[in-house]
Design an enzyme around this catalytic site. Structure first.
Site, PDB file in Angstrom:
ATOM      1  N   ASP A  32      -4.659  -4.998  -2.464  1.00  0.00           N
ATOM      2  CA  ASP A  32      -4.675  -4.306  -3.760  1.00  0.00           C
ATOM      3  C   ASP A  32      -6.072  -4.272  -4.392  1.00  0.00           C
ATOM      4  O   ASP A  32      -6.317  -4.838  -5.459  1.00  0.00           O
ATOM      5  CB  ASP A  32      -3.680  -4.969  -4.719  1.00  0.00           C
ATOM      6  CG  ASP A  32      -2.272  -5.028  -4.163  1.00  0.00           C
ATOM      7  OD1 ASP A  32      -1.886  -4.102  -3.429  1.00  0.00           O
ATOM      8  OD2 ASP A  32      -1.560  -6.001  -4.460  1.00  0.00           O
ATOM      9  N   GLU A 208       4.451   3.828  -6.051  1.00  0.00           N
ATOM     10  CA  GLU A 208       3.813   2.690  -6.717  1.00  0.00           C
ATOM     11  C   GLU A 208       2.302   2.795  -6.551  1.00  0.00           C
ATOM     12  O   GLU A 208       1.783   3.751  -5.974  1.00  0.00           O
ATOM     13  CB  GLU A 208       4.304   1.368  -6.116  1.00  0.00           C
ATOM     14  CG  GLU A 208       3.969   1.207  -4.635  1.00  0.00           C
ATOM     15  CD  GLU A 208       4.554  -0.057  -4.035  1.00  0.00           C
ATOM     16  OE1 GLU A 208       5.245  -0.802  -4.751  1.00  0.00           O
ATOM     17  OE2 GLU A 208       4.315  -0.291  -2.831  1.00  0.00           O
TER      18      GLU A 208
END
Length: 317
Positions: A32, A208
């Site tokens: 991430d 997402e």
């Protein structure tokens, strides 16, 4: 003879890793990516995968900060923040993004909320603050900025994750987030309060991991898509941060050995770069991911050319 063959194989392997930049962090598993530039230095905010090789779920105890001035050599400042920083939090350190405003650094994080008088639990978004990108960080509010009870369009408990934040040219800050649906809200100048109602949008194939930014006069919303498994990165553009958003297609295909991917975009020293994660390190996988970088290119009309995933990355060749 056998010894000579083994030596030759070892040399080939060593040469490969010497020339291969991707993944950029090799001593721990990272996920991430969220890069920013501050005073000519790139600071990279990441998750940290610590699940075992045989694990079937995430184990992400903290967030790390790295820095670089060439995108090749990276300094690890260690675990700069964890869910334990927040008295209301529990669970793992999911995707997060840090942004600078007026000399302070606001780190928007996604984790889970304890059951208490304010929330029945579920995913939540918090904000940590520091005077320097590497910390130390503290809870900026003393409570979650977003809790599960604030968003009711979806019934699952993990929909309030993956915040991305940008400050527009007029000084107005916006936060986008969400799993299953994409939400956005204005933030007050103090960066720790919402300014108005939460709006829900439905980009095509959105699942997402949004990343929102502006280039020239065009706004970009990149995200992990649900059209296939594993995830890909698709995107939309708009003339206004509030939309309407025009779907532009896929820019990143499936990544090696991971069913998730997560975008981060950075302009640095006259070039554009695309950050993402995959599972390509030895013993890596969907729960043991690693961050990579490849150069990013645009067409004349501002649309993004497809990302070419490489092992060499942006290392000097």
């Amino acid at each position: 003879m056998k010894k000579n063959i083994l030596i030759a194989i070892s040399l080939v392997f060593s040469c490969f890793w010497a020339s291969a930049q991707n993944p950029i962090i090799k001593h721990i598993f990272t996920a991430d990516p969220a890069p920013i530039v501050y005073r000519d230095t790139v600071f990279l905010f990441t998750g940290h995968d610590t699940a075992s090789v045989s694990a079937t779920n995430y184990k992400m105890p903290d967030w790390h900060v790295f820095s670089s001035t060439d995108l090749v050599n990276w300094k690890d400042y260690g675990a700069a923040l964890s869910p334990k920083t927040f008295s209301w939090a529990t669970g793992d350190a999911y995707a997060a993004q840090c942004i600078e405003r007026d000399g302070k650094f606001y780190w928007f994080v996604s984790t889970f909320h304890k059951k208490d008088d304010r929330s029945n639990g579920g995913a939540a978004i918090g904000v940590a603050v520091s005077d320097h990108p590497t910390g130390p960080y503290k809870d900026a509010i003393g409570k979650a900025l977003v809790i599960n009870e604030m968003t009711t369009d979806l019934k699952h408990a993990w929909d309030d994750i993956d915040p991305t934040v940008m400050i527009d040219d007029d000084g107005q800050a916006y936060m986008f987030w969400g799993n299953g649906s994409c939400r956005w809200v204005k933030l007050k100048k103090n960066m720790i309060e919402m300014d108005g109602e939460i709006t829900i949008i439905t980009p095509k194939n959105y699942i997402e991991g949004p990343w929102v930014y502006k280039r020239n006069d065009l706004y970009y919303l990149l995200y992990a898509s649900k059209g296939t498994k594993p995830e890909m990165i698709e995107y939309c553009t708009a003339k206004s941060i509030t939309g309407p958003w025009t779907y532009q297609g896929i820019i990143q295909e499936n990544v090696p050995n991971s069913f998730t991917t997560h975008p981060g975009v950075l302009d640095y020293k006259g070039k554009s770069y695309f950050f993402y994660h995959n599972g390509s390190l030895p013993t890596g996988g969907s729960y043991r991911r690693s961050i990579c970088i490849d150069e990013m290119f645009y067409n004349a009309d501002g649309t993004i050319k497809k990302i070419v995933q490489t092992a060499t990355g942006v290392a000097v060749k």
